[in-house]
Scaffold this motif. Structure first.
Motif, PDB file in Angstrom:
ATOM      1  N   THR B  78       0.831  -1.205   0.000  1.00 23.57           N
ATOM      2  CA  THR B  78       0.000   0.000   0.000  1.00 23.57           C
ATOM      3  C   THR B  78       0.860   1.248   0.000  1.00 23.57           C
ATOM      4  O   THR B  78       0.715   2.129  -0.859  1.00 23.57           O
ATOM      5  N   SER B  79       1.787   1.349   0.951  1.00 16.18           N
ATOM      6  CA  SER B  79       2.585   2.572   1.034  1.00 16.18           C
ATOM      7  C   SER B  79       3.495   2.697  -0.182  1.00 16.18           C
ATOM      8  O   SER B  79       3.729   3.804  -0.675  1.00 16.18           O
ATOM      9  N   ALA B  80       3.990   1.564  -0.708  1.00 18.81           N
ATOM     10  CA  ALA B  80       4.865   1.638  -1.877  1.00 18.81           C
ATOM     11  C   ALA B  80       4.109   2.151  -3.093  1.00 18.81           C
ATOM     12  O   ALA B  80       4.605   2.992  -3.844  1.00 18.81           O
ATOM     13  N   ILE B  81       2.902   1.631  -3.288  1.00 20.65           N
ATOM     14  CA  ILE B  81       2.092   2.098  -4.421  1.00 20.65           C
ATOM     15  C   ILE B  81       1.812   3.587  -4.281  1.00 20.65           C
ATOM     16  O   ILE B  81       1.854   4.346  -5.258  1.00 20.65           O
ATOM     17  N   LEU B  82       1.558   4.049  -3.051  1.00 20.30           N
ATOM     18  CA  LEU B  82       1.198   5.449  -2.849  1.00 20.30           C
ATOM     19  C   LEU B  82       2.372   6.388  -3.072  1.00 20.30           C
ATOM     20  O   LEU B  82       2.198   7.519  -3.521  1.00 20.30           O
ATOM     21  N   THR B  83       3.602   5.936  -2.749  1.00 22.12           N
ATOM     22  CA  THR B  83       4.728   6.855  -2.878  1.00 22.12           C
ATOM     23  C   THR B  83       5.445   6.740  -4.211  1.00 22.12           C
ATOM     24  O   THR B  83       6.289   7.578  -4.528  1.00 22.12           O
ATOM     25  N   LEU B  84       5.136   5.701  -4.983  1.00 21.73           N
ATOM     26  CA  LEU B  84       5.854   5.512  -6.246  1.00 21.73           C
ATOM     27  C   LEU B  84       5.640   6.722  -7.162  1.00 21.73           C
ATOM     28  O   LEU B  84       4.507   7.123  -7.395  1.00 21.73           O
ATOM     29  N   PRO B  85       6.713   7.325  -7.667  1.00 20.96           N
ATOM     30  CA  PRO B  85       6.562   8.506  -8.517  1.00 20.96           C
ATOM     31  C   PRO B  85       5.685   8.197  -9.724  1.00 20.96           C
ATOM     32  O   PRO B  85       5.699   7.081 -10.256  1.00 20.96           O
ATOM     33  N   VAL B  86       4.937   9.204 -10.157  1.00 17.85           N
ATOM     34  CA  VAL B  86       3.945   9.013 -11.223  1.00 17.85           C
ATOM     35  C   VAL B  86       4.579   8.464 -12.498  1.00 17.85           C
ATOM     36  O   VAL B  86       4.029   7.580 -13.161  1.00 17.85           O
ATOM     37  N   ALA B  87       5.767   8.973 -12.793  1.00 18.98           N
ATOM     38  CA  ALA B  87       6.448   8.508 -14.005  1.00 18.98           C
ATOM     39  C   ALA B  87       6.727   7.011 -13.936  1.00 18.98           C
ATOM     40  O   ALA B  87       6.490   6.259 -14.870  1.00 18.98           O
ATOM     41  N   LEU B  88       7.223   6.568 -12.784  1.00 15.01           N
ATOM     42  CA  LEU B  88       7.508   5.142 -12.622  1.00 15.01           C
ATOM     43  C   LEU B  88       6.224   4.317 -12.652  1.00 15.01           C
ATOM     44  O   LEU B  88       6.204   3.196 -13.142  1.00 15.01           O
ATOM     45  N   LYS B  89       5.158   4.876 -12.116  1.00 13.17           N
ATOM     46  CA  LYS B  89       3.883   4.160 -12.114  1.00 13.17           C
ATOM     47  C   LYS B  89       3.473   3.822 -13.540  1.00 13.17           C
ATOM     48  O   LYS B  89       3.001   2.735 -13.840  1.00 13.17           O
ATOM     49  N   ALA B  90       3.688   4.815 -14.426  1.00 11.60           N
ATOM     50  CA  ALA B  90       3.275   4.584 -15.808  1.00 11.60           C
ATOM     51  C   ALA B  90       4.047   3.435 -16.423  1.00 11.60           C
ATOM     52  O   ALA B  90       3.516   2.665 -17.218  1.00 11.60           O
ATOM     53  N   VAL B  91       5.319   3.308 -16.002  1.00  9.09           N
ATOM     54  CA  VAL B  91       6.164   2.254 -16.579  1.00  9.09           C
ATOM     55  C   VAL B  91       5.918   0.905 -15.905  1.00  9.09           C
ATOM     56  O   VAL B  91       5.688  -0.107 -16.552  1.00  9.09           O
ATOM     57  N   ASN B  92       5.973   0.895 -14.552  1.00  6.78           N
ATOM     58  CA  ASN B  92       5.907  -0.378 -13.823  1.00  6.78           C
ATOM     59  C   ASN B  92       4.500  -0.882 -13.598  1.00  6.78           C
ATOM     60  O   ASN B  92       4.264  -2.084 -13.518  1.00  6.78           O
ATOM     61  N   LEU B  93       3.570   0.057 -13.392  1.00  2.00           N
ATOM     62  CA  LEU B  93       2.191  -0.347 -13.102  1.00  2.00           C
ATOM     63  C   LEU B  93       1.254   0.278 -14.127  1.00  2.00           C
ATOM     64  O   LEU B  93       0.409   1.114 -13.792  1.00  2.00           O
ATOM     65  N   PRO B  94       1.389  -0.108 -15.394  1.00  2.00           N
ATOM     66  CA  PRO B  94       0.604   0.561 -16.432  1.00  2.00           C
ATOM     67  C   PRO B  94      -0.896   0.387 -16.269  1.00  2.00           C
ATOM     68  O   PRO B  94      -1.671   1.218 -16.721  1.00  2.00           O
ATOM     69  N   ASP B  95      -1.312  -0.689 -15.611  1.00  2.00           N
ATOM     70  CA  ASP B  95      -2.754  -0.916 -15.494  1.00  2.00           C
ATOM     71  C   ASP B  95      -3.328  -0.402 -14.191  1.00  2.00           C
ATOM     72  O   ASP B  95      -4.462  -0.727 -13.837  1.00  2.00           O
ATOM     73  N   LEU B  96      -2.558   0.370 -13.465  1.00  2.00           N
ATOM     74  CA  LEU B  96      -3.045   0.896 -12.195  1.00  2.00           C
ATOM     75  C   LEU B  96      -4.231   1.825 -12.452  1.00  2.00           C
ATOM     76  O   LEU B  96      -4.130   2.755 -13.243  1.00  2.00           O
ATOM     77  N   PRO B  97      -5.364   1.568 -11.825  1.00  2.00           N
ATOM     78  CA  PRO B  97      -6.562   2.362 -12.127  1.00  2.00           C
ATOM     79  C   PRO B  97      -6.455   3.779 -11.581  1.00  2.00           C
ATOM     80  O   PRO B  97      -5.811   4.003 -10.562  1.00  2.00           O
ATOM     81  N   PRO B  98      -7.114   4.749 -12.262  1.00  2.00           N
ATOM     82  CA  PRO B  98      -7.178   6.102 -11.699  1.00  2.00           C
ATOM     83  C   PRO B  98      -8.036   6.068 -10.443  1.00  2.00           C
ATOM     84  O   PRO B  98      -8.914   5.220 -10.338  1.00  2.00           O
ATOM     85  N   PRO B  99      -7.919   6.979  -9.489  1.00  2.00           N
ATOM     86  CA  PRO B  99      -6.959   8.087  -9.516  1.00  2.00           C
ATOM     87  C   PRO B  99      -5.560   7.720  -9.015  1.00  2.00           C
ATOM     88  O   PRO B  99      -4.687   8.572  -8.964  1.00  2.00           O
ATOM     89  N   LEU B 100      -5.364   6.407  -8.659  1.00  2.00           N
ATOM     90  CA  LEU B 100      -4.092   6.026  -8.049  1.00  2.00           C
ATOM     91  C   LEU B 100      -2.894   6.329  -8.943  1.00  2.00           C
ATOM     92  O   LEU B 100      -1.803   6.603  -8.461  1.00  2.00           O
ATOM     93  N   ASN B 101      -3.105   6.245 -10.257  1.00  2.00           N
ATOM     94  CA  ASN B 101      -1.941   6.366 -11.139  1.00  2.00           C
ATOM     95  C   ASN B 101      -1.536   7.819 -11.398  1.00  2.00           C
ATOM     96  O   ASN B 101      -0.608   8.077 -12.155  1.00  2.00           O
ATOM     97  N   SER B 102      -2.248   8.747 -10.762  1.00  2.00           N
ATOM     98  CA  SER B 102      -1.967  10.135 -11.119  1.00  2.00           C
ATOM     99  C   SER B 102      -1.321  10.940 -10.004  1.00  2.00           C
ATOM    100  O   SER B 102      -1.058  12.112 -10.170  1.00  2.00           O
ATOM    101  N   PHE B 103      -1.061  10.314  -8.837  1.00  2.00           N
ATOM    102  CA  PHE B 103      -0.400  11.090  -7.793  1.00  2.00           C
ATOM    103  C   PHE B 103       0.554  10.221  -7.011  1.00  2.00           C
ATOM    104  O   PHE B 103       0.494   8.989  -7.082  1.00  2.00           O
TER     105      PHE B 103
END
Lengths: 302, 367, 239
Positions: B78-103
């Protein structure tokens, strides 16, 4: 694979379920017998199974014929079971339930890591004779992997022999008596220590047989292979009726059927969660009907 | 008996000494520049949190939770997903649903959110589970551990499944770890010595008696479970931001086993015991781990012995359960007053002996 | 020469942890005798039987069987020597059938011929068991379970039969039946040591009796004299 809804499909599923269920039943019976005489959930049961596999591989590499390898694996597993009972479990007989549980964990971790030490963590192939791995084509879309036949046949034989043993022989009767009321049994001259050893030996031998069937499915063995089977065996026991032989057998086949059904009918997005469903059902049963289908136990409630 | 004023003086002196030692140790590690030692210290503090939290629940209630590492896992992810920088989220977790993938959140809010979510889950699953007893609840919590793992492996959009979850910002410093560990210890200590703690212990040792006195056993267990889960989740978050890369395998049986051994070594129910237990077990496993690649005793070479540390843990647990189930301290605590008392008594006896010897020298005829 | 004393306890002291249950108890049971062990609740009667059967190790003292010391032997060993106990609360194997319970009684004999003979004898003594041979023992009534427990003990060809509270929880009519059966056993020469709360029935059957109070022996006499003893009433009613 046959189309859903056709008779062939259902027969196929039945065959798969019986094959898988036989494996689970054999594993579960060993667990149930040990719990019955010692009130111990033996997590090392899985590692005993793994040891049987490695003993079998060793014998195979020395050129033993396959039927002798099977017997060797079974005997090896039984011997290890007896050793574990003597060294790790007998000294703590009568300790609170959780102490026994933790002890069996520790034994499992110990054996698993010893195997990693001695045999390396790599998976090793375990060649099986074609007789066990061939797939028979029975007309139309029906395929019968012969291993399911072997599983069912050997399970029926082993479990049948066990049933005769516990109902018709003096020693088997003594084991049932000791499981129900150790004090009264002792007062009649039954040595609880010997009966416990017997339960371990038989239960571990069953695990040795089960592992051969397991290997026929996966083709390889590795030191951590016993982990999942012992959990499945445990779930089977709880489903059927914990701590009893009929419960273990029934639970084994029910679990086999359940897994096959879930595998076949869960939508492809969720089928990965199949094991989560299985353990979820375990928790549900513990909460609602801890005695399982056959309903022997009353779990202590707060 | 020693005069209470002397005891009180010594007790405070000991406490001051302890604080000084801890402070000194902290500074030594923080400024010392020894990266290895610092990593070990952070790991120690995180493990300490895990052990103390588990002990807070299992020790006080007698109920074995084999699923606690599941809480650690949930807190970590949970905390890792929340702190992961947005740019990395796009690369590592491309299917992460909004709004999680935007902050991406800063460290503290992410940690706290992780802990809170874990606490809520714990309270929810506790409602049915904590009514069971003995090995039934142990097995049910084990089921929770397994289910958590299956969920983590399958929820690939959130967790990358079995693949390594990497790129977690390395926010965990010695300071953060020490702060949270201190907070955890403080809360655990206060709970144990509060009316709630007394009720829990009473319910553990004599359930029927406690019920007769009006204690609502399921409810107090829930509370302990929730607090325990909260700190376990925080520890998971700290761990995630320390290792910065992990997978679901880290949160399964080996970790569970490790934490349980630490708890039993120290003593189930003893908070100071958990500190000692964690220290001892970590020290032994470090030594054994260093021996794993191979070592020599005289002329004999012992080849690679991978898994030696786990074997050591297993043997230790078997020996403990067979010979000394209460571990080091049982469920008692190291109290500065008790130590102070012993110290003061010892000093008084020494003074008396010295005085008697002096008197004898002066007048040999007296007995 | 056959020693007439079959069972002897010498200065037996037993404890449960820190709690003393027996303080220096001595008694004897002779061949063919029926001895009653009486006393109020918590007097230590069951403890005595537990020590004899090896379920509890005494702190001090000896248990002698035909002159041979058996203190500290395991319960199974003692049972195999022929000292068979019918424990408190019947303790039949509820999930096993009546027949299976009886067969287990003969466990120590390892002789199918004797086993069969004993089975016939037991069923002759307790005919109501014959109709229920294949029923699970848990379905029997309390009285029937007590009969089963005694029959099961008989299957072992006991040298000494120890009975712990055979009348416990049974209706008076059933208690009659049980003690009638015990009387028949006495007539066959079976040596028995009976622990009982029901002093009247026990003393009717017994040749001698011992009375315990708080772990100490307070009275020892023939059954006939004990029956008339006013102290006995006082001990039981606490007056």
């Amino acid at each position: 694979m046959s189309m859903i809804g056709s008779l062939g499909f259902w027969i196929q599923q039945l065959i798969n379920a019986l094959g898988l269920g036989s494996q689970y039943a054999l594993m579960a019976v060993g667990l149930a017998m040990v719990f019955a005489v010692m009130r111990l959930i033996n997590f090392a049961h899985g590692t005993v199974m793994m040891a049987g596999a490695y003993i079998g591989l060793l014998l195979l590499q020395h050129g033993w014929p396959f039927s002798a390898v099977v017997i060797g694996a079974i005997a090896g597993a039984a011997a290890l079971g007896l050793l574990i009972e003597r060294i790790a479990y007998r000294p703590v007989r009568g300790a609170p339930d959780v102490a026994l549980l933790l002890n069996s964990f520790a034994v499992a971790v110990f054996l698993e890591n010893m195997a990693i030490l001695l045999f390396s963590p790599r998976s090793r192939p375990f060649p099986m004779p074609a007789l066990l791995t061939q797939v028979l084509h029975i007309g139309g879309n029906l395929f019968l992997p012969s291993i399911h036949l072997w599983a069912f046949g050997s399970a029926m034989f082993a479990l049948g022999a066990l049933a005769l043993f516990v109902t018709r022989t003096r020693l088997g009767l003594a084991m049932r008596a000791a499981a129900e009321n150790p004090t009264a049994a002792q007062l009649l001259g039954i040595e609880i220590g010997k009966v416990t050893m017997l339960a371990f030996a038989i239960g571990s031998a069953m695990a040795g047989l089960a592992v051969i069937l397991w290997i026929a499915h996966v083709g390889t063995i590795n030191p951590t292979m016993g982990f999942e089977p012992v959990l499945k065996a445990f779930v089977a026991c709880v489903i059927g009726g914990f701590g009893t032989i009929p419960g273990a057998v029934l639970g084994g086949y029910l679990l086999g059927a359940l897994e096959i059904l879930l595998q076949g009918f869960l939508p492809s997005g969720i089928v990965g969660y199949r094991d989560a469903f299985v353990y979820g059902i375990l928790i549900l049963i513990l909460l609602v009907r801890p005695g399982g289908v056959l309903g022997y136990l009353e779990a202590e409630r707060v | 008996m020693v005069a209470s004023s002397a005891r009180w003086k010594w007790s405070w002196a000991l406490r001051a000494l302890l604080l000084l030692l801890l402070g000194g140790a902290y500074l030594a590690v923080a400024r010392g520049g020894n990266a290895y030692l610092e990593r070990l210290a952070i790991l120690f503090l995180i493990n300490l949190m895990l052990v103390v939290s588990l002990n807070l629940f299992t020790g006080l209630t007698g109920v074995f939770s084999l699923g606690h590492i599941g809480f650690m896992a949930l807190g970590a992810y949970t905390s890792a997903i929340l702190t992961l920088p947005v740019a990395l989220k796009a690369v590592n977790l491309p299917d992460l649903p909004p709004p999680l993938n935007s902050f991406a959140l800063p460290f503290l809010p992410a940690l706290l959110l992780g802990g809170l979510i874990v606490m809520i889950i714990a309270i929810l699953i506790g409602i049915p589970l904590l009514r069971l007893s003995g090995h039934f609840v142990a097995v049910a919590t084990l089921g929770f551990l397994i289910i958590t793992r299956v969920v983590l492996i399958n929820a690939e959009a959130f967790t990358r499944g079995t693949r390594t979850f990497s790129g977690v910002p390395p926010f965990t410093t010695l300071g953060w770890a020490a702060l949270w560990a201190a907070l955890n210890l403080y809360v655990a200590w206060r709970v144990k010595h509060s009316p709630l703690g007394l009720q829990l212990i009473a319910a553990r040792d004599d359930p029927w008696g406690a019920r007769g006195s009006g204690v609502d056993i399921p409810r107090i267990r829930q509370i302990a479970f929730g607090i325990s889960a909260f700190f376990t989740g925080i520890a998971g978050g700290l761990w995630a931001h320390f290792l910065t890369a992990f997978s679901p395998n880290a949160f399964y049986f080996s970790k569970t086993f490790e934490i349980i051994v630490m708890m039993i070594v120290g003593g189930m129910g003893s908070i100071s015991g958990s500190v000692l237990g964690t220290l001892l077990v970590m020290a032994s496993t470090e030594i054994l781990r260093n021996l794993e690649p191979g070592f020599a005793i005289g002329p004999w070479m012992f080849g690679p012995l991978y898994g030696l540390s786990q074997i050591g843990l297993a043997v230790l647990l078997i020996l403990l359960i067979t010979f000394r189930r209460q571990g080091l301290l049982g469920d008692q605590e190291l109290r500065t007053e008790a130590i102070a008392e012993r110290l003061a008594l010892w000093l008084e006896r020494r003074k008396a002996t010295v005085g008697a010897l002096r008197a004898r020298k002066a007048d040999p005829s007296s007995s | 020469m056959d020693d007439p004393v079959v069972l002897e306890l010498r200065d037996l002291e037993a404890a449960y942890g820190a709690i003393r249950a027996l303080h220096g108890l001595s008694l004897t049971v002779g061949a063919g005798e029926v001895v009653a062990l009486l006393g109020p609740n918590g007097a230590g009667k069951t403890t005595t039987l537990r020590v004899i059967s090896g379920l509890l190790r005494p702190v001090r003292g000896q248990v002698l069987y035909r002159g041979q010391e058996i203190t500290g032997r395991s319960p199974a060993q003692i049972a195999r020597m022929g000292i068979i106990q019918c424990p408190e609360g019947r303790q039949v194997f509820k999930s096993l059938t009546v027949r299976e319970n009886l067969l287990l009684g003969g466990y120590r004999l390892r002789d199918p011929v004797r086993e069969r003979r004993n089975l016939e004898r037991a069923l002759a003594l307790f005919p109501m068991l014959k109709e229920r041979l294949n029923q699970p023992a848990g379905l029997l009534s309390g009285g029937q379970q007590q009969m089963l427990a005694i029959a099961r003990a008989l299957m072992a060809d006991p040298e000494v039969l120890l009975l712990d509270e055979p009348s416990l929880g049974l209706a008076p009519r059933v208690v009659e039946e049980v003690f009638e059966a015990l009387a028949q056993l006495k007539a066959h020469g079976l040596t028995m040591l009976i622990v009982e709360q029901n002093a009247e029935k026990a003393l009717d059957l017994a040749d001698r009796g011992y009375v315990l109070e708080s772990g100490r022996l307070v009275l020892a006499d023939t059954a006939a004299r004990l029956r008339e003893n006013p102290d006995l009433i006082r001990i039981y009613l606490g007056r």
